[in-house]
Structures are given as C-alpha cells and as structure tokens.
Design a protein around this motif. Structure first.
Motif, short mmCIF file in Angstrom:
data_model
loop_
_atom_site.label_atom_id
_atom_site.label_comp_id
_atom_site.label_asym_id
_atom_site.label_seq_id
_atom_site.Cartn_x
_atom_site.Cartn_y
_atom_site.Cartn_z
N ALA A 1 -44.58 94.31 18.22
CA ALA A 1 -46.01 94.33 18.53
C ALA A 1 -46.24 94.26 20.04
N CYS A 2 -45.45 93.43 20.73
CA CYS A 2 -45.59 93.32 22.19
C CYS A 2 -45.33 94.66 22.87
N LEU A 3 -44.36 95.39 22.34
CA LEU A 3 -43.99 96.67 22.93
C LEU A 3 -44.83 97.83 22.40
N GLY A 4 -45.58 97.57 21.34
CA GLY A 4 -46.34 98.66 20.72
C GLY A 4 -45.42 99.69 20.10
N ALA A 5 -44.30 99.20 19.53
CA ALA A 5 -43.26 100.11 19.03
C ALA A 5 -43.22 100.12 17.52
N GLN A 6 -42.70 101.22 16.98
CA GLN A 6 -42.52 101.39 15.54
C GLN A 6 -41.04 101.37 15.21
N PRO A 7 -40.65 100.74 14.08
CA PRO A 7 -39.23 100.75 13.68
C PRO A 7 -38.83 102.15 13.21
N LEU A 8 -37.65 102.58 13.60
CA LEU A 8 -37.22 103.94 13.30
C LEU A 8 -36.20 104.03 12.16
N ASP A 9 -35.35 103.03 12.01
CA ASP A 9 -34.23 103.14 11.07
C ASP A 9 -34.70 103.42 9.64
N ALA A 10 -35.72 102.71 9.18
CA ALA A 10 -36.20 102.91 7.81
C ALA A 10 -36.76 104.31 7.62
N VAL A 11 -37.41 104.83 8.65
CA VAL A 11 -37.98 106.18 8.58
C VAL A 11 -36.87 107.21 8.43
N LEU A 12 -35.81 107.07 9.22
CA LEU A 12 -34.71 108.03 9.14
C LEU A 12 -33.98 107.92 7.80
N ALA A 13 -33.91 106.71 7.24
CA ALA A 13 -33.20 106.51 5.97
C ALA A 13 -33.87 107.26 4.83
N THR A 14 -35.17 107.49 4.92
CA THR A 14 -35.90 108.16 3.84
C THR A 14 -36.26 109.61 4.17
N ALA A 15 -35.89 110.07 5.35
CA ALA A 15 -36.23 111.44 5.75
C ALA A 15 -35.30 112.43 5.03
N PRO A 16 -35.75 113.68 4.84
CA PRO A 16 -34.91 114.71 4.20
C PRO A 16 -33.60 114.91 4.96
N ARG A 17 -32.52 115.22 4.22
CA ARG A 17 -31.20 115.39 4.83
C ARG A 17 -30.79 116.86 4.95
N HIS A 18 -31.60 117.78 4.41
CA HIS A 18 -31.24 119.19 4.49
C HIS A 18 -31.60 119.75 5.87
N SER A 19 -31.04 120.89 6.19
CA SER A 19 -31.26 121.51 7.50
C SER A 19 -32.73 121.87 7.67
N PRO A 20 -33.31 121.61 8.83
CA PRO A 20 -34.71 122.00 9.06
C PRO A 20 -34.80 123.50 9.30
N SER A 21 -35.98 124.04 9.10
CA SER A 21 -36.19 125.44 9.44
C SER A 21 -36.12 125.60 10.95
N PRO A 22 -35.61 126.75 11.43
CA PRO A 22 -35.44 126.93 12.88
C PRO A 22 -36.76 126.82 13.63
N CYS A 23 -36.68 126.37 14.87
CA CYS A 23 -37.88 126.31 15.70
C CYS A 23 -38.26 127.73 16.12
N VAL A 24 -39.51 127.91 16.43
CA VAL A 24 -40.01 129.23 16.84
C VAL A 24 -40.65 129.10 18.21
N PRO A 25 -40.19 129.90 19.21
CA PRO A 25 -39.02 130.79 19.12
C PRO A 25 -37.73 129.98 19.15
#
Length: 648
Positions: free
Chosen positions: A214-238
C-alpha cells in the motif's frame, strides 16, 4: 578447433569474403599492397604466424553473419528463435536457480514467459512500450523480459545495487510505463517512490506485506502470473524483427550516471553467438553464471546460450568467492563466467579441495588482468581462458580465441578490412582523435596505444551502432571521417595496444590514463602491480590535480579493513616494481573500495575528494620523496601542499 581445410570446405573462399562486401580480387590487392608497402618479408612472416588464427576468426564471423542473414530474411526475433530451441529440448533444464535449487525446463521457461506476455497485453501495453525490471538475479527475470518481448514490449534492466538519485535516473531515462520490482528491493524503491510519476504502475514479485504494498502503491504479480494463460500469445502487430529494440541495458556508471544502451534482437543474438562459436561451447555444456542479469555478460553472453543454443545455465543470485567451486561441482558446470576482478577474488581465497575437483574447462569473460591470468589457470586447473573485449553497445568487440596470455582479442594484420576496427592516435589531454592532412584519424602503429574505433554500417548487423535512449549521449560516441571521407565510427572510449601479430591488449578506459612528470601513467597497470604486492587487495589508482603543478599526481585508494598499512614496507616494494613517475604520490586506506555490481572500480567520488582530509574520514598519506617515506596528511600538511609550500 576448426582447421583451414574445414573452414574452406564449409564456406568457400569467394562467398566467404563477399559476405563482408569484399571481393576476392580486392583481398589479393590489399595483401599485395601491404607486402609492397612493408618492402620486406615481414608480411609473410606475420601471415604464417597468424593464418590459422585469422581463418578461425573469419569462420566465426561468417557463421554468425550467415545465421543473422537467415533470421532477418525469415522475419525472426529472439522469442521465435527460443521457440525453436524449446521444441528441440522441451524437458531439458534451461535455468537452475542456485539460491533455491529450483530447476526450470525449457517448457516451463516458455510457458512462464507466455504468462508474462498475456499479462502485459492485459495491461494494455503495446509494441514499443517500456517496462522497468528491478529485481535480483533469478530465472523469473529472464521470463519477464522474454515474455514482454513476445508482445513487443521492451524491458529496462535496472541495476539492483542502485539507490536514490541514480536509481531514479535509470527509471526515468528509459521512459518506462511500469516497474516490476522484487520484494527484496522494496526499501530501495520506497526511498524514491514519491519522486516517481504516479502514472507509472508498480508490480511486486515475491512476498511483501500488504502495508508495504500500500505504501508503494504496488500490486502483487506472482498470483496474476500463476493464473495467466500458458499458451503462446498472438504475434504483436507489426511484428518485431532482428533490428528492432529488445531491451535496455545500462552502462556501469563508473564515470557518471548510467546510460540506457539500446539492445536490438540482432545484437543479443550476435553477442551470444560470438561467445558460443569463438570459445567452442557445446550444447551439453552447463554454464555457471554468477554475474548480475541486468548486465550484458550475465544476461546475453550467459543466459543467451540457453535461449539461443539450448545450454543449461545455473543462475547465481549473487557472486560468492567462497562458494564458487562448490557450486560448480554441485551442478556439474563445465563453463564459468567472470568479469572484472572475480578471478583475483578467487585467487585470494584459501586453498580448498573443491577448487580442483570440478569439471570446468573454460572460463569466459573480460577484465582478467595479465598478472593473474596464468596463476588462475594453474591453481584451478582451467584449461582455457575465453577473454574478450566489448561493451553492450559497441560494434568493435574482439575475442581471444587461441589463449594468448594477456590479450583481449585480435584483428587480422593480413586482412584487416574484413573486420573494420582500428586503434587511432588521440590527444592525451582530452582523448580527441588526432587528424592527418586529409582530416582522417591517424592509425596507430604496432606497440602504440590508441583509442579503439569501429566503422558504423547500419545495414550490417555486425557493424551497426544503436546507441542509447538519450540521443545526445549517442551522438557523443560517433566520430566522422575516421577510416575515409564521410564515414562514421563508434568511439569505444577505451585505450588498447596492438602487437605486430594483431593481438590487442587492454590499457585503460578513457580518462583513466593520466600524465605525471612528462610520462603517461596507466592506472590499470599500476592497479595490477599494487594489488599483487598486497596479496590481491582491491586497489583504485587515479590522478588528482594539485594547484600550480603540471599534470596529475598519482593516488592509490587501498582496501584495508584494519587501516594498518605498513607504509614503509609498501614504499620499498613499489620502488622496486614501479618507475618513479608511476609511484603514487598520495595514498588512501579505506575499509573497502567502491565497485559496481560487476566489480568495476568506481573512482568518481575518490577523484572528487582527492587528498583533502576534510572530505573523508579515511587515512590519507603523502609521499615525502626527500625523507623517503609516506607521511599522514592532516589539514596543515594539506594546506602546505596546495599552497605550494611543499614542492612535489
């Protein structure tokens, strides 16, 4: 080792030379011209002595350039190259984290980086956006920048040792939209948090209290990555290609605030590939990487072997001299990395059985002092030293491929145009290149120290110079009319010397050489000699101005935790080892000498404080040459020196 026959069969002489825009007829003409210009058989003597070395070097250049050409033609980039490696070694260990023993297979590294990519895209970041990474070395750091790269987002890899203004500078200069920091660095970030733009999103990896988040105004990242999709993302454009930006690596800041050097995909590939081919690494090698991953040596030359060639890399959280060889035995390492003073630190350790019970055959790195080179190989049984010269941003890297003691690399004397680098004469006062009557830089003769430069060609991935995030800093590193009219070249800022066979030896960083009593003093050489006299103690040598005195007087800062330096014994030793003009006029004993995270000695503060006792609590000494002893400096003696009442 590739011999001449295998190289010729693999590449073909005509095609090999044409890769570098050089015709075979031109090479013959150049060789004949060199011979006629020499008017002796010396040219043929040099050719005979260096032909095998030069052909091997040409093979490595061609191998890397052919691969780059193929990847550029196919529209590849570092993430897509890594994808192919994952298919070849899905279950092989990719990264091993020494601190926890955690093993990441290539599949796990790929899937975690995919999770990072999906998270980044979910934040609304697009190709070209920048995210700062501020955490200690660990496999997750690799997954973070690699995952960001999969969706075109560029990482800024920030030195985890930075604090206060330098940290704030590095966060700001990259133009980052967000920062990911490790929980272990929360206090460092808290110091500058109020000065960071509130629009910059903050994410934390690791365990941190809700109150601190809260002091840093930060969000925890580990839990977010643990539940994120594991398949390859679509390529960036361009889609990003080999000449697009991958991430930023900061210069060490030994002479000022760090600069954010731009690393494009092709630069990452060529640094890793040159190391692999030049030092004959193998896919089954296991690399011990004890260097910080915010640095190009650790993250590109080291981790790059994992991502590009499928090697296993052991990631060490922080270098430990006492644990070094034990770790190598534990993980069956065959290759180790060093930089700066690591080899000297290892030599200063007590003898232990593990230092000969390992399987390490190759040590690769830069900054190994000639004075400890052979001692390191003999004591630890390492058969090959892979010393090189290079900087993250430079286009004139060289490598010592055949183990010439003390050399950081070479350039061919018989076909120098194949790799257009050169040592040029400079004004010793301001390090500006000297010019001939045509306005071109003056090349150095063998044995003559000079500034290393490399011709720039933005169309050639081996010759391009991408510079820094700051355009003014980029312009300062470029000189014009160097090799020929209307060309441009990268100015390394480093002084090297080349022998008659083309081997190059590092002398000094720009500004480190100083002039005293009409002689040039190499700080690197003096540091090595003094360090050896004091049993591999940390030493910083630099020049300090004395009012009314021409040149700069030598000063040595010596790490002496007890501050009980025997000055009489020290003086007797340096009188035998150093000429009078190179002996330190002033001494300073400190509990420790400031170094960067990669063990480069920082001299900015030391030079600023000079020999003024009012600016430091360290013990200072002055060499009274008439009395033949070092005398402690107090305020009275200091005033007498600066007022000229005590002549130097």
């Amino acid at each position: 080792m590739h011999n001449a026959a295998s190289v010729s069969a693999s590449l073909g002489s005509l095609g090999l030379l044409r890769l570098f825009g050089v015709s075979w007829s031109w090479s013959l003409a150049a060789g004949l011209g060199a011979y006629l210009g020499a008017r002796s058989w010396k040219y043929f003597y040099i050719a005979a002595k260096t032909a095998t070395r030069d052909i091997n070097g040409l093979y490595v250049l061609c191998r890397v350039k052919l691969a780059l050409w193929r990847y550029m033609r196919n529209g590849s980039n570092i993430p897509s190259i890594f994808t192919q490696v994952v298919k070849q070694h899905p279950n092989k260990p990719a990264l091993i984290y020494e601190a926890t023993g955690e093993v990441w297979t290539f599949t796990q590294l790929d899937e975690t980086s995919n999770a990072v990519a999906h998270w980044a895209r979910g934040q609304g970041w697009v190709s070209g956006d920048v995210v700062a990474l501020f955490l200690e070395s660990r496999p997750l750091q690799v997954a973070l920048w690699l995952g960001l790269a999969k969706v075109g987002v560029e990482a800024a890899l920030i030195n985890f040792s930075l604090r206060c203004d330098p940290l704030l500078h590095c966060i700001g200069v990259s133009g980052s939209r967000a920062i990911v920091f490790g929980a272990e660095l929360a206090d460092a970030l808290l110091e500058v948090n109020s000065a960071i733009s509130q629009s910059m999103v903050r994410f934390c990896t690791g365990e941190l209290s809700a109150e601190m988040l809260a002091c840093l105004g930060a969000q925890p990242l580990d839990a977010v990555l643990a539940t994120a999709p594991r398949h390859s993302p679509s390529p960036c454009v361009p889609p990003k290609g080999m000449n697009d930006r991958l991430f930023y690596i900061y210069t060490s800041g030994t002479t000022g605030l760090p600069k954010a050097a731009i690393v494009v995909h092709s630069r990452y590939y060529r640094i890793a590939a040159f190391g692999y081919y030049a030092f004959r690494m193998r896919t089954e090698d296991i690399i011990y990487d004890c260097l910080p991953l915010y640095h190009s040596a650790g993250n590109i030359l080291g981790v790059g072997q994992c991502l590009i060639h499928g090697l296993t890399v052991v990631v060490k959280r922080k270098f430990s001299a006492s644990r070094f060889w034990d770790d190598c035995i534990k993980y069956n390492c065959t290759v180790v990395q060093y930089i700066g003073e690591i080899c000297r630190y290892l030599l200063s350790q007590p003898v232990r059985p593990s230092e000969k019970g390992h399987k390490v055959r190759l040590a690769i790195g830069n900054g190994l002092r000639p004075s400890v080179w052979e001692a390191f190989m003999e004591r630890f049984g390492v058969r090959q030293i892979g010393e090189f010269y290079g900087a993250t941003e430079c286009n004139c890297s060289i490598a010592n491929m055949d183990g010439k003691v003390g050399a950081c690399g070479f350039n061919s004397r018989i076909l120098p145009f194949v790799y257009p680098i050169r040592l040029v004469r400079v004004n010793e006062e301001n390090m500006e290149p000297l010019r001939d009557s045509r306005g071109l830089c003056v090349p150095c003769r063998p044995g003559e120290p000079g500034l290393l430069v490399g011709r720039i060609d933005q169309k050639d991935p081996l010759r391009r110079f991408d510079g820094y995030a700051n355009q003014d800093a980029t312009k300062k590193k470029i000189a014009h009319n160097v090799f020929r009219k209307n060309d441009c070249a990268y100015m390394s800022g480093d002084v090297l010397v080349m022998d008659e066979l083309g081997y190059m030896y590092f002398r000094d960083r720009s500004g480190d050489t100083f002039r005293w009593r009409g002689e040039n003093v190499s700080t690197t050489e003096v540091e090595g000699i003094i360090s050896n006299l004091l049993d591999q103690t940390d030493v910083a040598v630099y020049g300090v101005a004395v009012p009314g005195v021409e040149g700069k007087a030598g000063m040595a800062a010596i790490a002496d935790a007890s501050e009980s330096l025997d000055c009489d014994k020290f003086l007797k030793n340096i009188q035998r080892a150093l000429p009078s003009y190179a002996r330190p006029v002033f001494l300073r004993t400190s509990p420790q000498v400031d170094t960067t995270g990669t063990f480069k000695i920082q001299k900015t503060r030391l030079q600023r404080e000079g020999f003024d006792p009012r600016l430091t609590t360290d013990q200072l000494y002055y060499l009274n040459s008439r009395a033949g002893r070092y005398e402690p400096i107090d305020e009275e003696l200091y005033n007498a020196i600066v007022e000229g009442r005590i002549p130097l």
